[in-house]
Structure formats: structure tokens, C-alpha cells
Scaffold this motif. Sequence first.
Motif, PDB file in Angstrom:
ATOM      1  N   SER A  27       0.975  -1.199  -0.002  1.00 57.75           N
ATOM      2  CA  SER A  27       0.109  -0.015  -0.118  1.00 57.75           C
ATOM      3  C   SER A  27       0.929   1.367  -0.003  1.00 57.75           C
ATOM      4  O   SER A  27       1.703   1.347   0.799  1.00 57.75           O
ATOM      5  N   VAL A  28       0.782   2.025  -1.045  1.00 58.83           N
ATOM      6  CA  VAL A  28       1.436   3.255  -1.049  1.00 58.83           C
ATOM      7  C   VAL A  28       1.418   4.006   0.139  1.00 58.83           C
ATOM      8  O   VAL A  28       2.246   4.667   0.659  1.00 58.83           O
ATOM      9  N   GLY A  29       0.237   4.208   0.461  1.00 60.19           N
ATOM     10  CA  GLY A  29      -0.024   5.003   1.754  1.00 60.19           C
ATOM     11  C   GLY A  29      -0.142   4.518   3.019  1.00 60.19           C
ATOM     12  O   GLY A  29      -0.816   4.626   3.746  1.00 60.19           O
ATOM     13  N   GLY A  30       0.406   2.993   3.026  1.00 56.31           N
ATOM     14  CA  GLY A  30       0.265   2.284   4.227  1.00 56.31           C
ATOM     15  C   GLY A  30       0.586   2.858   5.542  1.00 56.31           C
ATOM     16  O   GLY A  30       0.010   2.836   6.528  1.00 56.31           O
ATOM     17  N   ALA A  31       1.865   3.582   5.536  1.00 53.25           N
ATOM     18  CA  ALA A  31       2.511   4.253   6.703  1.00 53.25           C
ATOM     19  C   ALA A  31       1.522   5.255   7.049  1.00 53.25           C
ATOM     20  O   ALA A  31       1.353   5.502   8.028  1.00 53.25           O
ATOM     21  N   CYS A  32       0.846   6.062   5.967  1.00 48.17           N
ATOM     22  CA  CYS A  32      -0.046   7.113   6.445  1.00 48.17           C
ATOM     23  C   CYS A  32      -1.230   6.564   7.018  1.00 48.17           C
ATOM     24  O   CYS A  32      -1.728   7.046   7.976  1.00 48.17           O
ATOM     25  N   ARG A  34      -1.710   3.696   8.585  1.00 44.80           N
ATOM     26  CA  ARG A  34      -1.439   3.379  10.113  1.00 44.80           C
ATOM     27  C   ARG A  34      -1.482   4.510  11.097  1.00 44.80           C
ATOM     28  O   ARG A  34      -1.842   4.559  12.120  1.00 44.80           O
ATOM     29  N   ALA A  35      -0.763   5.624  10.420  1.00 49.53           N
ATOM     30  CA  ALA A  35      -0.516   6.830  11.186  1.00 49.53           C
ATOM     31  C   ALA A  35      -1.859   7.237  11.605  1.00 49.53           C
ATOM     32  O   ALA A  35      -2.227   7.892  12.814  1.00 49.53           O
ATOM     33  N   LEU A  36      -2.669   7.431  10.734  1.00 50.24           N
ATOM     34  CA  LEU A  36      -4.117   8.234  10.704  1.00 50.24           C
ATOM     35  C   LEU A  36      -4.863   7.197  11.860  1.00 50.24           C
ATOM     36  O   LEU A  36      -5.416   7.694  12.626  1.00 50.24           O
ATOM     37  N   LEU A  37      -4.851   6.025  11.716  1.00 50.80           N
ATOM     38  CA  LEU A  37      -5.587   4.931  12.722  1.00 50.80           C
ATOM     39  C   LEU A  37      -5.167   5.268  14.088  1.00 50.80           C
ATOM     40  O   LEU A  37      -5.715   5.174  15.095  1.00 50.80           O
ATOM     41  N   VAL A  38      -3.781   5.074  14.329  1.00 53.67           N
ATOM     42  CA  VAL A  38      -3.071   5.554  15.579  1.00 53.67           C
ATOM     43  C   VAL A  38      -3.660   7.020  16.095  1.00 53.67           C
ATOM     44  O   VAL A  38      -4.115   7.192  17.425  1.00 53.67           O
ATOM     45  N   THR A  39      -3.847   8.027  15.022  1.00 52.61           N
ATOM     46  CA  THR A  39      -4.239   9.275  15.544  1.00 52.61           C
ATOM     47  C   THR A  39      -5.741   9.122  16.064  1.00 52.61           C
ATOM     48  O   THR A  39      -6.048   9.684  17.081  1.00 52.61           O
ATOM     49  N   ALA A  40      -6.629   8.466  15.089  1.00 52.09           N
ATOM     50  CA  ALA A  40      -8.143   8.326  15.551  1.00 52.09           C
ATOM     51  C   ALA A  40      -8.035   7.741  16.715  1.00 52.09           C
ATOM     52  O   ALA A  40      -8.821   8.223  17.763  1.00 52.09           O
ATOM     53  N   ALA A  78       5.379  11.635  16.777  1.00 52.18           N
ATOM     54  CA  ALA A  78       6.538  10.694  16.693  1.00 52.18           C
ATOM     55  C   ALA A  78       6.263   9.171  16.138  1.00 52.18           C
ATOM     56  O   ALA A  78       7.056   8.659  15.427  1.00 52.18           O
ATOM     57  N   VAL A  79       5.226   8.867  16.485  1.00 56.65           N
ATOM     58  CA  VAL A  79       4.910   7.296  15.935  1.00 56.65           C
ATOM     59  C   VAL A  79       4.472   7.578  14.443  1.00 56.65           C
ATOM     60  O   VAL A  79       4.972   6.695  13.587  1.00 56.65           O
ATOM     61  N   SER A  80       3.862   8.655  13.887  1.00 59.36           N
ATOM     62  CA  SER A  80       3.847   8.739  12.592  1.00 59.36           C
ATOM     63  C   SER A  80       5.188   8.807  12.131  1.00 59.36           C
ATOM     64  O   SER A  80       5.304   8.178  10.882  1.00 59.36           O
ATOM     65  N   PHE A  81       6.142   9.425  12.409  1.00 61.53           N
ATOM     66  CA  PHE A  81       7.516   9.629  11.835  1.00 61.53           C
ATOM     67  C   PHE A  81       8.078   8.150  11.753  1.00 61.53           C
ATOM     68  O   PHE A  81       8.620   7.699  10.833  1.00 61.53           O
ATOM     69  N   LEU A  82       7.851   7.266  13.034  1.00 60.74           N
ATOM     70  CA  LEU A  82       8.355   5.970  12.758  1.00 60.74           C
ATOM     71  C   LEU A  82       7.892   5.236  11.931  1.00 60.74           C
ATOM     72  O   LEU A  82       8.551   4.307  11.053  1.00 60.74           O
ATOM     73  N   LEU A  83       6.611   5.261  11.545  1.00 59.18           N
ATOM     74  CA  LEU A  83       5.941   4.507  10.511  1.00 59.18           C
ATOM     75  C   LEU A  83       6.313   4.946   9.190  1.00 59.18           C
ATOM     76  O   LEU A  83       6.564   4.189   8.168  1.00 59.18           O
ATOM     77  N   HIS A 433      -0.765  17.581  10.816  1.00 58.02           N
ATOM     78  CA  HIS A 433       0.858  17.434  11.076  1.00 58.02           C
ATOM     79  C   HIS A 433       1.291  16.031  10.647  1.00 58.02           C
ATOM     80  O   HIS A 433       2.416  15.863  10.266  1.00 58.02           O
ATOM     81  N   LEU A 434       0.286  15.044  10.317  1.00 57.77           N
ATOM     82  CA  LEU A 434       0.574  13.791   9.891  1.00 57.77           C
ATOM     83  C   LEU A 434       1.044  13.876   8.375  1.00 57.77           C
ATOM     84  O   LEU A 434       1.897  13.165   7.936  1.00 57.77           O
ATOM     85  N   LEU A 435       0.193  14.682   7.722  1.00 61.02           N
ATOM     86  CA  LEU A 435       0.637  14.941   6.256  1.00 61.02           C
ATOM     87  C   LEU A 435       1.987  15.983   6.271  1.00 61.02           C
ATOM     88  O   LEU A 435       2.707  15.621   5.196  1.00 61.02           O
ATOM     89  N   ALA A 436       2.142  16.660   7.003  1.00 63.67           N
ATOM     90  CA  ALA A 436       3.330  17.229   7.225  1.00 63.67           C
ATOM     91  C   ALA A 436       4.529  16.379   7.384  1.00 63.67           C
ATOM     92  O   ALA A 436       5.531  16.703   6.721  1.00 63.67           O
ATOM     93  N   VAL A 437       4.417  15.194   7.999  1.00 69.53           N
ATOM     94  CA  VAL A 437       5.369  14.380   8.468  1.00 69.53           C
ATOM     95  C   VAL A 437       5.798  13.505   7.235  1.00 69.53           C
ATOM     96  O   VAL A 437       6.842  13.316   6.633  1.00 69.53           O
ATOM     97  N   TRP A 438       4.650  13.413   6.394  1.00 74.82           N
ATOM     98  CA  TRP A 438       4.729  12.417   4.901  1.00 74.82           C
ATOM     99  C   TRP A 438       5.641  13.307   4.096  1.00 74.82           C
ATOM    100  O   TRP A 438       6.452  12.906   3.270  1.00 74.82           O
ATOM    101  N   VAL A 439       5.107  14.698   3.987  1.00 75.67           N
ATOM    102  CA  VAL A 439       5.772  15.692   3.066  1.00 75.67           C
ATOM    103  C   VAL A 439       7.188  15.729   3.488  1.00 75.67           C
ATOM    104  O   VAL A 439       7.977  15.821   2.489  1.00 75.67           O
ATOM    105  N   SER A 440       7.592  15.781   4.524  1.00 75.06           N
ATOM    106  CA  SER A 440       8.772  16.151   5.189  1.00 75.06           C
ATOM    107  C   SER A 440       9.713  14.768   4.750  1.00 75.06           C
ATOM    108  O   SER A 440      10.908  14.939   4.383  1.00 75.06           O
ATOM    109  N   HIS A 441       9.078  13.520   4.968  1.00 79.85           N
ATOM    110  CA  HIS A 441       9.912  12.219   4.682  1.00 79.85           C
ATOM    111  C   HIS A 441      10.248  12.375   3.169  1.00 79.85           C
ATOM    112  O   HIS A 441      11.032  11.879   2.628  1.00 79.85           O
TER     113      HIS A 441
END
Length: 486
Positions: A27-32, A34-40, A78-83, A433-441
Motif C-alpha cells: 500500500s503506497v499510503g500504508g504508513a500514512c 497506520r498513522a491515521l489509525l493511531v491518531t484516531a 513521533a509514532v507517525s515518523f516511525l511508521l 501534522h501527519l501530512l506534514a510528516v509525510w511531505v517532510s519524509h
Amino acid sequence: MRSSYQTAASVARPQHTNPLTAIARRSVGGACGRALLVTAALALFAAPVNAHGGPGISSGNVDTPTWLFLMTGGGVIAVSFLLTSFVTDRDLLTAYHDRRVTVPNGGAVRRWGGRLAGLLGVLGLGAVLATGIAGPPEAGRNFAVLFVWVLWWAGFTASTYFLGNSWPALDPFGRLASVLPTTGSVELPDWVGRWPAVAGLLLLVWLEVVTEVASDPRQLTVVVAAYVAATLVASVVVGRETWRRQIDPIAGVFDLYGRVAPVQRTDEGLEIVAPGAALTEGNTDATTRESEIGFVIALLWVTTFDGFVATPAWQSLAAPIVRAGLPAELAYFAAMLLGYAAFFGIYWAASKRVRTSGPTYRSAPTIAAAFAPALLPIAAGYHLGHYLPYLLQQLPAAVVVAAAPFAPPLTPPVLGLPGWISWVGPLSVLAGHLLAVWVSHSRAFELFTGRLQPIRSQYPYVGVMVLYTITGLWLLAQPTIDAPFI
């Protein structure tokens, strides 16, 4: 800006193979995801706090300690960055951000839509000026106030980071300036860059806070008319493109927000892209002027400043200063400048730190320019969380008043909002912020080589984003008050 009735309102192939790449390819957005699920999940347990999604919205009761709520939000980043660190396949990242879907008949939509939007923009400007002068003096019954703050600043601004920047088509100021000759008698020096737009944005927000421009139709009319005059004069003297690119803060705001959107304008029409894909475009080898970065920081800061000055914390901080004899307006102005300098300084220090955490030979300005777009989803997320409840609440009044702008009802309807609407603020901030982490990555893997260097380069920025997250959530967790001492 506040619209309150209280106060108014070039990618190299990887040198190593990550053993988790096969997982990421599923999944191209798998990390995103997971991060969104954690957020929710975390937000469900930590979000029942006082949140002022927008001006005029009642705050809820706090069931979870604010410190736990803020630490949870920082932990999500922080978790989203790890993912996202698991996604190190450059081909995968490139496929995600380079995929484009052309909108059928997008050229016709832009052509005809632009004409209609231009007409609506000029008519809307005329209606604002007319009703601001001849309409009722009450903010809640005046079309100019409702149009500018509810429909334009809350509603239209949100459309730019969801549906793309349509302001070039709508812009009534630019439409009026286009009929005038351009002399170009004044040429701005190269060092000026976009600093005039930065100053203009800070000035507009300061005026909105310390004056009654958001609640007094007459003052609003004066500011709008002054903006029209400034546009016309500057377009003639320095040229329309120079005005739009370097001086006009409104055009700059909508241009930046539009880069966040999944709908992008092209020369041929319209394209649908992945969320945040447009933020990864650009030559990472080009050093952008500090002023370009400064405008991004300004957009992020003013959304923070606008919320901060409507909190009891600001009241407590400013009280002794004002009592010591400093005029309140100057106290707000000093806070605006000091806060902006702090935001800019923190980001610049993080960009310099990337050179050692990476490590890399690239200069700090190059690094700062490459990663600055990643801050835009943060500003968009806070704007949405702050203004969506306000927009929903006041939209019925704006519609009713628009039907009879010179003779509106005495009590225009206001929509009652359910309690769960207070969740919009924290979730919007975290999503941005999650989208910002992905863009930074993504930007890191464009700028740096190998697998570990791009990840390590992000350490300083992750720290900054955690700090920004906590700040934004803290603001949303504060009760809203009138801006004090003015």
C-alpha cells in the motif's frame, strides 16, 4: 485571521534494500494509513477537552488532563515518523507523488469557471463596499461582515486547501487592476523578495485583532477600500505580477494553501493528485530566498497568534505590560513580531541542525527551502479546526442576510452545533501534522542519498513538528475570550 463576533472573529535509486519494502509496496499510503489509525484511536481516548473550534463556539468540559492530551498529540507525530521511516523505496515515493489524474474537460471548467468567478468576485466586492456603508451596523446582520469573515475567510479559504487555489480567477482586486496601464516605473531590488508580503500579512492580522474591523462594518469597508487602492496603485507602479508575487499577502496565502490541495491547476486544465503531492514539487538544489521561507512561517504563525491572543494565558501575560503603561496595541504588535521571530528562528535552527544529523554538505538555506512546504498542512489543519465550527454555525445567517442585505431580519438564524464538533479541532490539527510528516519524509528522500541519511535528516524537524503540535492543541484546549485590553 479571526472572524469573531466576540472580537469581531531528482530522485536517485536507493543504495540499500530495506527488508520492509515489500510490506510498504502493499500500500503506497500504508504508513500514512497506520498513522491515521493511531491518531484516531488516541484522539478518541484523549480528545474530550476544552476546544474552541472557532470564535463564538462554546467550550466543552475537560475529562482528560490537558497535559495528557498534549503529550498524546505529540506522541502521535513521533509514532507517525516511525511508521513513515519504513517507506524508503524511492520508486514507491515517486509513484505516489507523481501520479496524476487529469480532470475531464478541465480546460473548459477553468475557462468558463474563471469567467464566472471573476464576475462573482467583482460583484461580491461591490456588495461588501455597499452593505458595509449602507447596511445595518450590527455585525451579525451585516452582509459585508458575514461575507468577508464567514463565506470568504472561513469558507473560501478552506476550499483552497481542499479543492485548489481558485483565487486567481476570483480575485476582484486583480480584476480591477487589470484594466489599468502598467508603468513599472519602480523596480524592487532583489533583496526585497517577498518580505513586503510577509509584512502585509502580519499587519493585516494585527489590524484584525486590535481594531473592530471584524465586527464594525464601517471599519471593514475602510480596510477593504484601502486594499483596493493599494492594489491599483502598486499594480501601476511596480507591475501587476510584482504586486501579486512579492507584495500581495492575500494572493500569497491562497497560493500556499492551494499547494496542499489534491486538485491542482495546470496549463491544460485540472489534475487530481495525492494529498500533499504538490508540496514535494520543485528543484531541491535551488536556494530559495529567506523571504520565501519567511512567508510560509508567517502563515503558520498568524494562525497561532490569532488563537493565542484570545486565551486567558495571553491576558495574564499582557496584563502587567499594559498596566506598566505600554499601549495595548503596541503590546499586541510586539507579541506579533516576537512570536514570528521565534517561529522563524526555531525553524532556521532546525534546518541548520539537519546538516549534522544528516549529515550533509548542503547549506542550511537550501535545506530550509526544501522542507518549508511541509509546514503548510500544519497551517491548513489549524485553520480548519479553528474555523469549521464557526462556519457551520454562522452559515445560515450569512445565507439569510444575503437574500435581503439591506433589510435583514432582526435575529438571523444561527445553527446549534452538537457536542462532538469540538473533536474537529484536535483531529484537524493532528491530520495536518501527519501530512506534514509525510511531505517532510518525501522531501528528505529527494534531497539526500542512501536510506539512513534521509531519515536522520528529519530528526530536527520532527522535534519542531511535535512542538508545533503541542502548541496548536494547547490553543484549541483553551477557553475563548475576547482579546483583552482593546
